[in-house]
Design an enzyme around this catalytic site. Structure first.
Site, PDB file in Angstrom:
ATOM      1  N   ASP A 115      -3.063 -23.710  16.077  1.00 55.62           N
ATOM      2  CA  ASP A 115      -2.203 -24.735  15.490  1.00 55.62           C
ATOM      3  C   ASP A 115      -2.937 -26.058  15.655  1.00 55.62           C
ATOM      4  O   ASP A 115      -3.350 -26.403  16.771  1.00 55.62           O
ATOM      5  CB  ASP A 115      -0.873 -24.835  16.247  1.00 55.62           C
ATOM      6  N   HIS A 171      -7.274 -18.392  19.052  1.00 52.50           N
ATOM      7  CA  HIS A 171      -7.330 -17.013  18.574  1.00 52.50           C
ATOM      8  C   HIS A 171      -8.593 -16.775  17.743  1.00 52.50           C
ATOM      9  O   HIS A 171      -9.235 -17.716  17.274  1.00 52.50           O
ATOM     10  CB  HIS A 171      -6.088 -16.714  17.730  1.00 52.50           C
ATOM     11  N   SER A 258      -7.359 -31.228  22.770  1.00 48.09           N
ATOM     12  CA  SER A 258      -8.582 -30.437  22.727  1.00 48.09           C
ATOM     13  C   SER A 258      -8.946 -30.096  21.287  1.00 48.09           C
ATOM     14  O   SER A 258      -8.209 -30.419  20.363  1.00 48.09           O
ATOM     15  CB  SER A 258      -8.403 -29.165  23.559  1.00 48.09           C
TER      16      SER A 258
END
Length: 299
Positions: A115, A171, A258
């Site tokens: 996301d 992911h 990040s």
């Protein structure tokens, strides 16, 4: 402070981003004193460790409901209820229900790994000539390996910036066989656009981890996690040498902002048109993990 805008991919609307701790961020990156202080904080790992330790204390749970409300976070996506989180860091590293992030289907489709807010560049060689406040972005400094620089110098690059309110697990974007992770130690400068406008090479100076992914559909893919202000801990949960499907968890960031960077070899991927269009306009596209990123050009 100039308001940061992005394109919401779900609605295709231009949106003004909600900046967490906006007054603090404005001070740190819009004043001489603030910039000096932010540099000091970013270069001091002990301060980052102290901050991380504090966010793991049980009393920080009290911040969670207000943070969720201010940032309009959908709690229906969570595996845990708000009352089950043991600390603010536990909330920050939260897991989501599988159905909350459906994975785009198709063997030749790669997906968004996190996301976050995305910038896409089809040609790293062209991007490498971009000048930000007289400082060129350096692929060589980013990767620290001449072999990898040669391999990806004419390829494509994806930047995915995670804000403090985002889901912070990352992911795999492709079906792959991942190798071991290599760590390049560095600082913990903020990757917020207010900081990047002065120096895009922050990515080359911050602590980061690199993993090479072997894939059938896209050739070799390089995956980087970049630490940022207060993010000293990049936790890998995958096992090198085991096969993974796109959308499978690779790891997570502990508390802070990040970035994830993904590099593709030349001629291996055609990114989705909307992502490219927005990036050419200098606008990030806010995506959810598992959405289509592009398709393979390899036969």
């Amino acid at each position: 402070m100039k308001k940061l805008q992005y394109i919401d991919r779900l609605t295709n609307q231009r949106v003004t981003e909600s900046v967490c701790y906006e007054k603090t961020m404005t001070f740190l990156y819009s004043s001489k004193l603030g910039k000096r202080l932010s540099t000091l904080l970013s270069r001091s790992p002990i301060l980052s460790r102290i901050y991380g330790w504090i966010q793991k204390r049980s009393w920080t749970r009290r911040k969670i409901p207000g943070f969720v409300k201010r940032n309009h976070i959908n709690i229906k996506d969570f595996k845990k209820s708000l009352s089950e989180f043991s600390s603010f860091n536990d909330f920050f590293t939260r897991e989501l229900l599988p159905e909350a992030r459906p994975i785009a289907q198709g063997d030749n489709i790669c997906v968004t790994p996190v996301d976050g807010a995305y910038l896409i560049y089809s040609n790293i060689a062209e991007f490498g000539e971009f000048v930000v406040k007289s400082k060129r972005f350096s692929l060589s400094k980013l990767l620290g390996d001449p072999r990898l620089v040669e391999k990806y110098a004419s390829g494509s690059v994806v930047f995915a910036r995670l804000a403090l309110f985002d889901y912070h697990r990352f992911h795999f974007p492709v079906d792959c066989l991942p190798g071991p992770t290599r760590t390049i130690n560095g600082y913990l400068f903020s990757v917020h656009p207010m900081a990047l406008k002065d120096n895009f090479n922050i990515f080359c100076e911050n602590k980061r981890t690199l993993t090479e992914l072997k894939t059938e559909a896209f050739g070799d893919v390089l995956y980087l996690e970049v630490g940022a202000l207060n993010v000293g801990s990049i936790i890998q949960t995958y096992k090198p040498g085991e096969k993974y499907s796109k959308g499978d968890e690779k790891g997570f960031f502990e508390i802070g902002g990040s970035t994830v960077i993904v590099l593709f070899q030349p001629g291996s991927v055609q990114f989705d048109a909307d992502l490219l269009k927005n990036s050419r306009m200098g606008l990030e596209t806010r995506c959810l993990m598992g959405q289509s990123l592009g398709r393979s050009l390899r036969e």
